[in-house]
Design a protein around this motif. Structure first.
Motif, short mmCIF file in Angstrom:
data_model
loop_
_atom_site.label_atom_id
_atom_site.label_comp_id
_atom_site.label_asym_id
_atom_site.label_seq_id
_atom_site.Cartn_x
_atom_site.Cartn_y
_atom_site.Cartn_z
N MET A 103 -76.78 42.48 99.70
CA MET A 103 -77.75 43.47 99.20
C MET A 103 -77.86 44.61 100.20
O MET A 103 -77.90 44.40 101.40
CB MET A 103 -79.11 42.82 98.98
CG MET A 103 -80.15 43.74 98.33
SD MET A 103 -81.75 42.91 98.08
CE MET A 103 -81.31 41.70 96.83
N SER A 104 -77.93 45.82 99.68
CA SER A 104 -78.00 47.00 100.53
C SER A 104 -79.27 47.00 101.38
O SER A 104 -80.36 46.69 100.88
CB SER A 104 -77.96 48.26 99.67
OG SER A 104 -78.29 49.39 100.43
N PRO A 105 -79.15 47.36 102.67
CA PRO A 105 -80.35 47.45 103.52
C PRO A 105 -81.38 48.42 102.96
O PRO A 105 -82.60 48.21 103.12
CB PRO A 105 -79.79 47.92 104.86
CG PRO A 105 -78.36 47.52 104.85
CD PRO A 105 -77.91 47.62 103.43
N ILE A 106 -80.92 49.50 102.33
CA ILE A 106 -81.85 50.48 101.75
C ILE A 106 -82.65 49.84 100.64
O ILE A 106 -83.87 50.05 100.51
CB ILE A 106 -81.06 51.70 101.23
CG1 ILE A 106 -80.40 52.44 102.41
CG2 ILE A 106 -82.00 52.65 100.48
CD1 ILE A 106 -79.56 53.62 101.99
N LEU A 107 -81.99 49.02 99.83
CA LEU A 107 -82.68 48.34 98.73
C LEU A 107 -83.66 47.31 99.27
O LEU A 107 -84.79 47.17 98.76
CB LEU A 107 -81.66 47.67 97.81
CG LEU A 107 -82.23 46.93 96.59
CD1 LEU A 107 -83.08 47.87 95.73
CD2 LEU A 107 -81.11 46.30 95.78
N LEU A 111 -89.33 45.62 100.32
CA LEU A 111 -90.36 45.22 101.28
C LEU A 111 -91.54 46.19 101.26
O LEU A 111 -92.71 45.78 101.30
CB LEU A 111 -89.76 45.13 102.68
CG LEU A 111 -88.76 43.99 102.91
CD1 LEU A 111 -88.15 44.09 104.31
CD2 LEU A 111 -89.43 42.64 102.72
N LEU A 112 -91.24 47.48 101.22
CA LEU A 112 -92.31 48.49 101.18
C LEU A 112 -93.10 48.39 99.89
O LEU A 112 -94.34 48.52 99.89
CB LEU A 112 -91.70 49.89 101.32
CG LEU A 112 -91.13 50.24 102.70
CD1 LEU A 112 -90.43 51.59 102.66
CD2 LEU A 112 -92.24 50.27 103.75
N GLN A 113 -92.42 48.15 98.78
CA GLN A 113 -93.11 48.01 97.51
C GLN A 113 -94.03 46.80 97.51
O GLN A 113 -95.17 46.87 97.03
CB GLN A 113 -92.08 47.89 96.37
CG GLN A 113 -91.36 49.19 96.06
CD GLN A 113 -90.18 48.98 95.13
OE1 GLN A 113 -89.24 48.27 95.45
NE2 GLN A 113 -90.24 49.61 93.96
N ILE A 114 -93.54 45.69 98.06
CA ILE A 114 -94.37 44.48 98.14
C ILE A 114 -95.60 44.72 99.02
O ILE A 114 -96.72 44.33 98.66
CB ILE A 114 -93.54 43.29 98.67
CG1 ILE A 114 -92.48 42.89 97.65
CG2 ILE A 114 -94.45 42.11 98.99
CD1 ILE A 114 -91.50 41.84 98.18
N ALA A 115 -95.38 45.37 100.16
CA ALA A 115 -96.51 45.64 101.07
C ALA A 115 -97.56 46.50 100.38
O ALA A 115 -98.77 46.25 100.52
CB ALA A 115 -95.99 46.32 102.33
#
Length: 249
Positions: free
Chosen positions: A1-5, A10-14
């Motif tokens: 999985m791409s690091p950008i994805l 992670l940001l969306q979950i936070a």
């Protein structure tokens, strides 16, 4: 999985966790999951930053940043308020801000102006005056102010007043009395400043063995202390390391 994805997820979950904890409408979660980085940016600007600024910890952080960028900002604001309304509280604020920024001459004037009427024997104001006098290189005046403060307020207790008392005793040449005072203050002072200053005075008097004991104790105490304590006391712990190295310990 791409690091950008991965970072996006992670940001969306936070942000979604913040939505739930802050009680915001759940449509924010749908928006966040649909638009990735753009949604995260919008949410941080619209919700996270205002929450940080409104909370006590956020306000403290903002004040710290403002003080670092513009140290005299608080003193200027206090001066303007004093011009509008010459009240004891405004004089107190100006005095405290001047003392904080190291403008000891202005602080002394402001504290003297505040020590009038009902506040003529206010122990906090008298302590501030003594700190300003000490900052101006007037230890004898500071000592007299402290003695007057305790005479007028025999039940007043302050770690800062105790430490200042030990320092002005040393500065006036009463070294033995200062060492005794430091020994007492260092035992209960909430931090390492008193212990390190005590060690420095011991070293100044040629008591290197006792001085090394004080520096070692500060460093040993910090080993089991929480991270925030180590960060807050870093200046004094660094001094303790240098002093101990100079002694050869």
């Amino acid at each position: 999985m791409s690091p950008i994805l991965v970072l996006s997820i992670l940001l969306q979950i936070a942000c979604c966790v913040h939505v739930v904890r802050s009680g915001r409408p759940l449509y924010w979660m749908l928006f966040l999951m649909m638009f990735s980085y753009l949604a995260v940016l919008v949410y941080v600007v619209a919700a996270v930053i205002p929450d940080l600024r409104a909370g006590p910890s956020g306000q403290r952080a903002m004040r710290k940043v403002r003080n670092q960028l513009d140290p005299g900002r608080g003193a200027r604001a206090a001066s303007r308020q004093l011009q509008v309304a010459d009240t004891p509280e405004n004089r107190r604020r100006l005095a405290e801000e001047s003392l904080r920024t190291g403008d000891f001459a202005s602080a002394e004037v402001a504290y003297r102006g505040a020590l009038k009427g009902l506040y003529a024997d206010d122990p906090d104001l008298m302590l501030g005056l003594a700190q300003a006098q000490h900052g101006l290189g007037q230890p004898a005046d500071a000592l007299q102010t402290l003695q007057s403060m305790w005479s007028a307020n025999p039940n007043y207790r302050s770690h800062e007043a105790d430490l200042l008392h030990a320092r002005v005793l040393a500065d006036t040449g009463a070294l033995e009395e200062a060492l005794q005072r430091f020994d007492s203050v260092a035992r209960g002072y909430p931090g390492e400043e008193a212990r390190v200053r005590y060690g420095q005075l011991l070293r100044q008097g040629g008591h290197n063995t006792q001085a090394a004991e004080q520096f070692r104790e500060s460093l040993q105490r910090s080993q089991t202390a929480p991270g925030y304590y180590k960060r807050e006391q870093k200046t004094w712990l660094d001094i303790a390391k240098r002093e101990l190295a100079a002694i050869g310990g």
